[in-house]
Design a protein around this motif. Structure first.
Motif, PDB file in Angstrom:
ATOM      1  N   ASP A  91       0.822  -1.212   0.000  1.00 44.38           N
ATOM      2  CA  ASP A  91       0.000   0.000   0.000  1.00 44.38           C
ATOM      3  C   ASP A  91       0.857   1.262   0.000  1.00 44.38           C
ATOM      4  O   ASP A  91       0.381   2.341  -0.377  1.00 44.38           O
ATOM      5  N   ASP A  92       2.116   1.153   0.431  1.00 43.33           N
ATOM      6  CA  ASP A  92       3.030   2.300   0.385  1.00 43.33           C
ATOM      7  C   ASP A  92       3.554   2.543  -1.026  1.00 43.33           C
ATOM      8  O   ASP A  92       4.184   3.571  -1.287  1.00 43.33           O
ATOM      9  N   GLN A  93       3.319   1.594  -1.919  1.00 42.10           N
ATOM     10  CA  GLN A  93       3.900   1.643  -3.263  1.00 42.10           C
ATOM     11  C   GLN A  93       2.839   1.828  -4.344  1.00 42.10           C
ATOM     12  O   GLN A  93       3.121   2.379  -5.408  1.00 42.10           O
ATOM     13  N   LEU A  94       1.619   1.365  -4.087  1.00 43.29           N
ATOM     14  CA  LEU A  94       0.560   1.407  -5.092  1.00 43.29           C
ATOM     15  C   LEU A  94      -0.301   2.650  -4.870  1.00 43.29           C
ATOM     16  O   LEU A  94      -0.783   2.884  -3.765  1.00 43.29           O
ATOM     17  N   PHE A  95      -0.497   3.429  -5.918  1.00 44.00           N
ATOM     18  CA  PHE A  95      -1.206   4.696  -5.753  1.00 44.00           C
ATOM     19  C   PHE A  95      -2.141   5.036  -6.913  1.00 44.00           C
ATOM     20  O   PHE A  95      -3.014   5.896  -6.789  1.00 44.00           O
ATOM     21  N   ALA A  96      -1.966   4.389  -8.071  1.00 43.05           N
ATOM     22  CA  ALA A  96      -2.735   4.748  -9.262  1.00 43.05           C
ATOM     23  C   ALA A  96      -4.151   4.164  -9.199  1.00 43.05           C
ATOM     24  O   ALA A  96      -4.416   3.219  -8.455  1.00 43.05           O
ATOM     25  N   PRO A  97      -5.071   4.694  -9.993  1.00 45.81           N
ATOM     26  CA  PRO A  97      -6.461   4.204  -9.971  1.00 45.81           C
ATOM     27  C   PRO A  97      -6.622   2.773 -10.466  1.00 45.81           C
ATOM     28  O   PRO A  97      -7.545   2.085 -10.062  1.00 45.81           O
ATOM     29  N   THR A  98      -5.737   2.336 -11.377  1.00 43.91           N
ATOM     30  CA  THR A  98      -5.842   0.974 -11.906  1.00 43.91           C
ATOM     31  C   THR A  98      -4.496   0.266 -11.831  1.00 43.91           C
ATOM     32  O   THR A  98      -3.439   0.909 -11.742  1.00 43.91           O
ATOM     33  N   VAL A  99      -4.555  -1.059 -11.897  1.00 44.06           N
ATOM     34  CA  VAL A  99      -3.339  -1.868 -11.893  1.00 44.06           C
ATOM     35  C   VAL A  99      -2.450  -1.497 -13.085  1.00 44.06           C
ATOM     36  O   VAL A  99      -1.229  -1.354 -12.943  1.00 44.06           O
ATOM     37  N   TYR A 100      -3.058  -1.333 -14.256  1.00 42.33           N
ATOM     38  CA  TYR A 100      -2.262  -0.988 -15.446  1.00 42.33           C
ATOM     39  C   TYR A 100      -1.492   0.312 -15.227  1.00 42.33           C
ATOM     40  O   TYR A 100      -0.288   0.383 -15.502  1.00 42.33           O
ATOM     41  N   LEU A 110      10.231   6.664 -17.513  1.00 42.29           N
ATOM     42  CA  LEU A 110      11.521   6.425 -18.158  1.00 42.29           C
ATOM     43  C   LEU A 110      11.488   6.824 -19.631  1.00 42.29           C
ATOM     44  O   LEU A 110      12.497   6.735 -20.326  1.00 42.29           O
ATOM     45  N   GLY A 111      10.329   7.251 -20.106  1.00 39.48           N
ATOM     46  CA  GLY A 111      10.222   7.715 -21.482  1.00 39.48           C
ATOM     47  C   GLY A 111      10.018   6.615 -22.505  1.00 39.48           C
ATOM     48  O   GLY A 111      10.250   6.829 -23.701  1.00 39.48           O
ATOM     49  N   TYR A 112       9.570   5.425 -22.065  1.00 43.16           N
ATOM     50  CA  TYR A 112       9.315   4.361 -23.026  1.00 43.16           C
ATOM     51  C   TYR A 112       8.174   4.788 -23.958  1.00 43.16           C
ATOM     52  O   TYR A 112       7.188   5.386 -23.514  1.00 43.16           O
ATOM     53  N   PRO A 113       8.268   4.471 -25.240  1.00 43.54           N
ATOM     54  CA  PRO A 113       7.130   4.738 -26.131  1.00 43.54           C
ATOM     55  C   PRO A 113       5.928   3.895 -25.724  1.00 43.54           C
ATOM     56  O   PRO A 113       6.052   2.880 -25.023  1.00 43.54           O
ATOM     57  N   LYS A 114       4.751   4.296 -26.193  1.00 42.33           N
ATOM     58  CA  LYS A 114       3.513   3.663 -25.762  1.00 42.33           C
ATOM     59  C   LYS A 114       3.490   2.164 -26.030  1.00 42.33           C
ATOM     60  O   LYS A 114       3.082   1.370 -25.176  1.00 42.33           O
ATOM     61  N   ASP A 115       3.938   1.757 -27.233  1.00 42.63           N
ATOM     62  CA  ASP A 115       3.875   0.334 -27.560  1.00 42.63           C
ATOM     63  C   ASP A 115       4.803  -0.488 -26.679  1.00 42.63           C
ATOM     64  O   ASP A 115       4.462  -1.591 -26.254  1.00 42.63           O
ATOM     65  N   LYS A 116       5.977   0.066 -26.368  1.00 49.34           N
ATOM     66  CA  LYS A 116       6.903  -0.661 -25.494  1.00 49.34           C
ATOM     67  C   LYS A 116       6.355  -0.710 -24.068  1.00 49.34           C
ATOM     68  O   LYS A 116       6.464  -1.741 -23.388  1.00 49.34           O
ATOM     69  N   THR A 117       5.767   0.393 -23.612  1.00 50.98           N
ATOM     70  CA  THR A 117       5.168   0.403 -22.279  1.00 50.98           C
ATOM     71  C   THR A 117       4.087  -0.663 -22.168  1.00 50.98           C
ATOM     72  O   THR A 117       4.051  -1.445 -21.210  1.00 50.98           O
ATOM     73  N   GLU A 118       3.216  -0.717 -23.172  1.00 51.04           N
ATOM     74  CA  GLU A 118       2.141  -1.717 -23.149  1.00 51.04           C
ATOM     75  C   GLU A 118       2.696  -3.129 -23.150  1.00 51.04           C
ATOM     76  O   GLU A 118       2.197  -4.008 -22.428  1.00 51.04           O
ATOM     77  N   ARG A 119       3.754  -3.347 -23.938  1.00 46.89           N
ATOM     78  CA  ARG A 119       4.349  -4.674 -24.023  1.00 46.89           C
ATOM     79  C   ARG A 119       4.971  -5.084 -22.693  1.00 46.89           C
ATOM     80  O   ARG A 119       4.803  -6.218 -22.228  1.00 46.89           O
ATOM     81  N   TYR A 120       5.673  -4.154 -22.047  1.00 43.53           N
ATOM     82  CA  TYR A 120       6.338  -4.490 -20.789  1.00 43.53           C
ATOM     83  C   TYR A 120       5.356  -4.625 -19.640  1.00 43.53           C
ATOM     84  O   TYR A 120       5.547  -5.464 -18.747  1.00 43.53           O
ATOM     85  N   VAL A 121       4.293  -3.823 -19.640  1.00 43.24           N
ATOM     86  CA  VAL A 121       3.276  -3.984 -18.604  1.00 43.24           C
ATOM     87  C   VAL A 121       2.588  -5.336 -18.761  1.00 43.24           C
ATOM     88  O   VAL A 121       2.378  -6.062 -17.785  1.00 43.24           O
ATOM     89  N   SER A 122       2.266  -5.696 -19.992  1.00 39.39           N
ATOM     90  CA  SER A 122       1.632  -6.990 -20.248  1.00 39.39           C
ATOM     91  C   SER A 122       2.536  -8.131 -19.813  1.00 39.39           C
ATOM     92  O   SER A 122       2.083  -9.094 -19.169  1.00 39.39           O
ATOM     93  N   TYR A 123       3.818  -8.023 -20.161  1.00 47.70           N
ATOM     94  CA  TYR A 123       4.782  -9.057 -19.765  1.00 47.70           C
ATOM     95  C   TYR A 123       4.881  -9.175 -18.244  1.00 47.70           C
ATOM     96  O   TYR A 123       4.832 -10.280 -17.681  1.00 47.70           O
ATOM     97  N   ALA A 124       5.013  -8.016 -17.558  1.00 44.06           N
ATOM     98  CA  ALA A 124       5.206  -8.039 -16.109  1.00 44.06           C
ATOM     99  C   ALA A 124       3.984  -8.617 -15.400  1.00 44.06           C
ATOM    100  O   ALA A 124       4.116  -9.421 -14.469  1.00 44.06           O
TER     101      ALA A 124
END
Length: 394
Positions: A91-100, A110-124
């Motif tokens: 709870d000290d680390q999670l703050f956004a409205p959604t998990v994504y 870190l400035g990742y482009p949108k497609d890379k961000t989506e890919r890494y979030v999906s992977y993680a």
């Protein structure tokens, strides 16, 4: 092996209390599993925050990849990308409205482009077993799920080092084992893992190296068997011996066992006792251990193998393997301690199938081979299909 993090004569004082670190010097070897062990107030959390650049030493220096840590914004951004930190309370680390949004926070900053961000979030999220949770609010999740989201948020930034403060706190035994198994899997992929814990049983069986702390100082740093063998220092740190070592010491004192190398787990203790009690023990042909990589799952193949009766027991290591077993309604006999339990069954002539993924196939093979080399066992290991690395870029 090269050090990836180093503290040199580090001191730190909080504004409202005494020194939390008192001239501590230590190194963290790249690719190792390190456990920081000590009582409350030992300085474990302070040291972890320094390794991540959140705290700056009052005196002394912290090094990352051989270079003194700098505390300007660009340097800290790089350190925190490479050295990820998961807090004890998610709870000290999670703050956004959604998990994504929570998991995407790091890649976006870190400035990742949108497609890379989506890919890494999906992977993680897939890696921690939370695919499909993207739109859910973090505060609606269970404690274990929150912990996994926090790990995913760090994992999405591609760190070289992952630091987890009390990773199993507030989790039930099964959840704790699953988290530690995940950390093993991440370590097998090349990441350096650092945890802090009060749980000596966990530190003893999991870590490659234990850093024993007390009152802001380093008492001992080395392999778990060496650190916990020093009863004086363990007592000074107000910790207890791991149960398996305590049993070994008692049996050694009664003359039942001898030698100077204590067992790390029940498997090794069992072997010591069995070796000692050679008389009257019938010879048993060892069973086999089969490995199956679920990253290349051919469900007809795995069902055909299970129907053949070649393996009496089935275990799953890692989130992906457990999800595959659940989805396909494959009954699991082992869900934690899978390698050791399979070895134990093999020593009694029974065969097992281990379902796992990626680099954990090789990890399991190395663990079984190391056991056979050490104990002179001859356990046949068969990989039923080829392994494929887990790579979010693919």
């Amino acid at each position: 092996m090269a050090s990836i993090l180093e503290a040199r004569n580090v001191r730190y004082s909080y504004s409202d209390g005494p020194e939390a670190l008192r001239g501590l010097s230590t190194t963290v070897e790249e690719g190792k599993k390190i456990a920081l062990v000590g009582p409350n107030g030992a300085g474990k959390s302070t040291l972890m925050l320094m390794f991540n650049g959140i705290l700056r030493p009052t005196s002394g220096e912290v090094y990352f990849n051989g270079q003194p840590m700098k505390y300007d914004s660009p340097s800290l951004r790089n350190v925190r990308r490479k050295v990820g930190l998961v807090f004890q309370n998610p709870d000290d680390q999670l703050f956004a409205p959604t998990v994504y949004q929570d998991v995407a926070f790091g890649p976006v900053n870190l400035g990742y482009p949108k497609d890379k961000t989506e890919r890494y979030v999906s992977y993680a999220l897939s890696y921690v077993g939370l695919s499909g949770f993207e739109s859910r609010p973090p505060h609606h999740l269970s404690g274990g799920e929150k912990k996994r989201v926090a790990i995913a948020g760090v994992l999405a930034m591609e760190p070289d080092v992952m630091i987890l403060d009390e990773p199993t706190s507030n989790l039930d035994p099964a959840g704790s084992e699953e988290i530690m198994e995940m950390l093993d899997e991440l370590n097998s992929s090349g990441k350096t893992m650092i945890i802090s814990t009060h749980d000596v049983e966990l530190a003893y069986r999991w870590a490659d190296l234990v850093l024993l702390m007390e009152d802001g100082k380093l008492l001992h740093y080395g392999p778990p068997s060496a650190v916990f063998a020093d009863h004086g220092l363990v007592s000074k740190a107000r910790m207890k011996l791991p149960a398996v070592m305590e049993i070994y010491q008692e049996l050694k004192g009664r003359g039942v066992l001898d030698g100077d190398r204590p067992p790390r787990n029940i498997l090794e203790l069992t072997n010591m006792l069995e070796t000692r009690a050679k008389v009257g023990c019938p010879k048993v042909s060892p069973g086999k251990i089969y490995l199956y990589n679920v990253d290349r799952a051919d469900l007809k193949e795995i069902r055909s193998f299970l129907d053949s009766g070649s393996a009496k027991y089935v275990g799953a290591m890692g989130t992906s393997a457990k999800m595959t077993a659940e989805r396909e309604k494959i009954r699991l006999d082992f869900t934690f301690g899978v390698i050791d339990k399979s070895i134990l069954k093999a020593t009694t002539g029974q065969s097992s199938l281990i379902m796992t993924s990626g680099g954990m196939v090789e990890h399991a093979m190395r663990r079984i081979e190391a056991y056979c080399d050490e104990w002179g066992a001859k356990i046949q290991v068969s990989v039923l299909n080829a392994s494929v690395p887990n790579d979010p870029e693919k």
